[in-house]
Design an enzyme around this catalytic site. Sequence first.
Site, PDB file in Angstrom:
ATOM      1  NE  ARG A  31       4.941 -11.253   2.106  1.00 57.30           N
ATOM      2  CZ  ARG A  31       5.558 -10.731   1.048  1.00 57.30           C
ATOM      3  NH1 ARG A  31       4.859 -10.141   0.095  1.00 57.30           N
ATOM      4  NH2 ARG A  31       6.871 -10.780   0.957  1.00 57.30           N
ATOM      5  CG  HIS A  58      -3.376 -14.953   7.783  1.00 50.53           C
ATOM      6  ND1 HIS A  58      -2.189 -15.465   8.248  1.00 50.53           N
ATOM      7  CD2 HIS A  58      -3.748 -15.733   6.746  1.00 50.53           C
ATOM      8  CE1 HIS A  58      -1.857 -16.522   7.508  1.00 50.53           C
ATOM      9  NE2 HIS A  58      -2.784 -16.698   6.593  1.00 50.53           N
ATOM     10  N   PRO A  83       0.823  -1.219   0.000  1.00 49.20           N
ATOM     11  CG  PRO A  83      -0.112  -1.096   2.124  1.00 49.20           C
ATOM     12  CD  PRO A  83       0.637  -2.010   1.214  1.00 49.20           C
ATOM     13  CD  GLU A  84       3.051   3.193  -4.149  1.00 52.40           C
ATOM     14  OE1 GLU A  84       3.131   4.378  -4.493  1.00 52.40           O
ATOM     15  OE2 GLU A  84       3.395   2.261  -4.906  1.00 52.40           O
TER      16      GLU A  84
END
Length: 293
Positions: free
Chosen positions: A123, A104, A2-3
Amino acid sequence: MPELPEVETVRRGLAPAMEGARFTKIEVHRGDLRWPLPKDFTQRLQGKTVTGIGRRAKYLLADLSSNDVLIMHLGMSGSFHVFRKSGDKALGRYHHERAQHAAHDHVVFHMSSGAIVTFNDPRRFGSMKIVAREKLDAEPLLSRLGPEPLGNAFDAAMLANACKGKKTSLKAALLDQRVVAGLGNIYVCEALHRALLSPTRMASTIASKIGAPNDRAERLVEGIKAVLNDAIEAGGSSLRDHKRTDGDLGMFQHNFRVYEREGEKCPTPGCRGTVKRIVQNGRSTFYCPVCQK
Ligand SMILES: [Zn+2]
């Protein structure tokens, strides 16, 4: 990864569920995110009200009634999901679609608004940290960040001054979070294309020797602001659509002009070039060698 525009969209998605609401229960299923959660994590949130949710670069900052600030980062694969207690229907799924498995869901916030906010991150490069508000300026995660690209202070003069004398490529300079905060590979490629500047051009060439901006610096700042604003707009309209339909969010399927469009015709009006991919500092760069000089 994500930016800035994606994080801003997440912020806007979380605000209705969290702002003005208290944490009634906090579940921590896995505390070993990028860094371990603080030992007193649950205790410092329990019963506190979120007075506002802001953003600095790619960090979400939840202001708490206790004068603490909860800092959250999505990392590579982090996402937030907002559910309502009744019916278990997802109100919003904020971030990459791959992160959907409940195994998760590392952190779950139950809010007095009735919303349940889950942080899912396969992750585990995402992170959460709590700092006292008066220590925010000294917080190492934030203190070295350059200007917000959509802030009023960020202009051609500021960018040129930051690039003055830099012998790295323009692409590398824009990825440097000290030069400008929140940009990643995608939006740097897109901004350089809009500005018609080559990603391999030396960063120092947008400034004079003493750091004064030239026309390239002006175009680059315009390109950066335009591409970010367009992406935030696209994210915002996905949020609105989502509220209407209760479906899945496709907010990150923006229409990129060059990113991952190798071999396609350059979209610059009148340009007959083809989008090319090169590798810079180990990462793909997409650009048009004809109109980007
Ligand atoms: Zn072109």
